[in-house]
Design a protein around this motif. Sequence first.
Motif, mmCIF file in Angstrom:
data_model
loop_
_atom_site.group_PDB
_atom_site.id
_atom_site.type_symbol
_atom_site.label_atom_id
_atom_site.label_comp_id
_atom_site.label_asym_id
_atom_site.label_seq_id
_atom_site.Cartn_x
_atom_site.Cartn_y
_atom_site.Cartn_z
ATOM 1 N N ARG A 55 0.822 -1.199 0.000
ATOM 2 C CA ARG A 55 0.000 0.000 0.000
ATOM 3 C C ARG A 55 0.862 1.256 0.000
ATOM 4 O O ARG A 55 1.848 1.344 0.732
ATOM 5 C CB ARG A 55 -0.897 0.022 1.238
ATOM 6 C CG ARG A 55 -1.805 1.239 1.364
ATOM 7 C CD ARG A 55 -2.787 1.327 0.189
ATOM 8 N NE ARG A 55 -3.697 0.202 0.170
ATOM 9 C CZ ARG A 55 -3.996 -0.460 -0.951
ATOM 10 N NH1 ARG A 55 -3.429 -0.134 -2.109
ATOM 11 N NH2 ARG A 55 -4.846 -1.471 -0.913
ATOM 12 N N VAL A 56 0.494 2.209 -0.830
ATOM 13 C CA VAL A 56 1.062 3.559 -0.782
ATOM 14 C C VAL A 56 0.289 4.319 0.288
ATOM 15 O O VAL A 56 -0.922 4.530 0.149
ATOM 16 C CB VAL A 56 0.949 4.270 -2.142
ATOM 17 C CG1 VAL A 56 1.489 5.701 -2.042
ATOM 18 C CG2 VAL A 56 1.706 3.495 -3.216
ATOM 19 N N LEU A 57 0.957 4.678 1.373
ATOM 20 C CA LEU A 57 0.298 5.354 2.484
ATOM 21 C C LEU A 57 0.055 6.831 2.154
ATOM 22 O O LEU A 57 0.465 7.341 1.125
ATOM 23 C CB LEU A 57 1.151 5.232 3.748
ATOM 24 C CG LEU A 57 1.465 3.830 4.260
ATOM 25 C CD1 LEU A 57 2.206 3.911 5.604
ATOM 26 C CD2 LEU A 57 0.215 2.990 4.392
ATOM 27 N N GLY A 110 -4.867 5.799 0.847
ATOM 28 C CA GLY A 110 -3.777 5.505 1.760
ATOM 29 C C GLY A 110 -4.039 4.342 2.687
ATOM 30 O O GLY A 110 -3.156 3.947 3.448
ATOM 31 N N VAL A 111 -5.263 3.781 2.634
ATOM 32 C CA VAL A 111 -5.611 2.631 3.469
ATOM 33 C C VAL A 111 -6.087 1.474 2.589
ATOM 34 O O VAL A 111 -5.460 0.420 2.532
ATOM 35 C CB VAL A 111 -6.698 2.997 4.508
ATOM 36 C CG1 VAL A 111 -7.050 1.784 5.371
ATOM 37 C CG2 VAL A 111 -6.231 4.147 5.389
ATOM 38 N N HIS A 112 -7.203 1.709 1.892
ATOM 39 C CA HIS A 112 -7.747 0.690 0.998
ATOM 40 C C HIS A 112 -7.331 0.924 -0.454
ATOM 41 O O HIS A 112 -7.289 -0.008 -1.248
ATOM 42 C CB HIS A 112 -9.277 0.676 1.072
ATOM 43 C CG HIS A 112 -9.809 0.617 2.461
ATOM 44 N ND1 HIS A 112 -10.250 1.746 3.136
ATOM 45 C CD2 HIS A 112 -9.965 -0.417 3.325
ATOM 46 C CE1 HIS A 112 -10.659 1.406 4.335
ATOM 47 N NE2 HIS A 112 -10.495 0.105 4.488
ATOM 48 N N GLY A 115 -2.431 5.963 -1.563
ATOM 49 C CA GLY A 115 -2.564 7.333 -1.102
ATOM 50 C C GLY A 115 -1.517 8.264 -1.663
ATOM 51 O O GLY A 115 -1.046 8.111 -2.792
ATOM 52 N N GLY A 116 -1.129 9.240 -0.855
ATOM 53 C CA GLY A 116 -0.425 10.403 -1.359
ATOM 54 C C GLY A 116 1.077 10.362 -1.365
ATOM 55 O O GLY A 116 1.699 11.354 -1.757
ATOM 56 N N MET A 117 1.716 9.276 -0.963
ATOM 57 C CA MET A 117 3.176 9.262 -0.930
ATOM 58 C C MET A 117 3.744 8.996 -2.315
ATOM 59 O O MET A 117 4.452 8.016 -2.568
ATOM 60 C CB MET A 117 3.670 8.260 0.108
ATOM 61 C CG MET A 117 3.365 8.717 1.523
ATOM 62 S SD MET A 117 4.092 7.664 2.789
ATOM 63 C CE MET A 117 3.546 8.512 4.283
#
Length: 332
Positions: A55-57, A110-112, A115-117
């Motif tokens: 996952r991308v957090l 960022g969870v399912h 996300g923004g990283m």
Amino acid sequence: MRQIILKSPGNFAERDVELPSAGAGEALVRMERIGVCGSDFHAFAGKHPAYVYPRVLGHELACTVLSAPPNEFGISEGDRCAIDPYVNCGECRTCRMGRTNCCERLEVLGVHRDGGMQNLMAVPLRLLHRSARLSFEELALVETLGIGAHAVKRSGIEKGETAMVVGAGPIGLGTALFAREAGAVVTVIETNELRRAFAERLGWNTLSSWSEILTDVVFDATGSASVMAESLSHVAAGGKLVFVGLTSDPISLNDGLFHKREVTLFSSRNSTNQFPRIIRLLEEGAITVQDWVTDRLSLAELPREFASLQARPKLIKAVVEMEQSVVRNSEG
């Protein structure tokens, strides 16, 4: 472009990925600031029940709009925005009730979903909330503030009532802000000396232990099963207990006390329709997050710094500052 991905608990990796393109109803945005949340630390430790890997957090997000089609939301190129990370379906029972935070198919950036990283993202226009006045750091903290704003709304606390907020991390501090904004008399409980001193510098009445205090509403923002159970003991008869933090551990409540005082227990999940109000209150100066950000790091530093970030002695809130260069040099 650069993307930081949590491949598995404790294992960040950097990778190059193709630039995204915006689909129908989406804007292409450049990430500017990313708040590091307690749930990100839990995901890194493998102790958060909602995360799946890889996952991308990153769900506390501030961005600049690079391109946007004509739209009903007034979003256009160059806008500075906070991103609401809660992607609901709009069709299920709870969405139709207006409780979109409990959507049966809710996906949180960022969870399912990733996300923004990363440098760029394609984001649904309806999730963008612009402000010409707030800094990127303030915009990144709007989501954080939304957790407390929603919890206070759930409680129905009224002017003149007493409130206890347990835990003086960012979620607890945000909850305290909105409880005070609702007219409550607020006491903050924090055992950590540095966090308690920080809360006192912000003007909060604090205690280092529970003492014998009882209040109309107790907001528990610790996410500790044992502390959440103890919180019940400090709700006055006929009062309310709100679990703002969450845990994957079972919570054992004193049922005799629960019934004797006829306490109402609330859970509070994410937020619903709070972003416009929070941005307005920040712009008006009615609430402030000045001095909350104590630690800053770049996206490139994140993989090697993250494991020790939570142990920094003066940490209140960490923010990732994004590099302005989007496309990586072919030589590295």
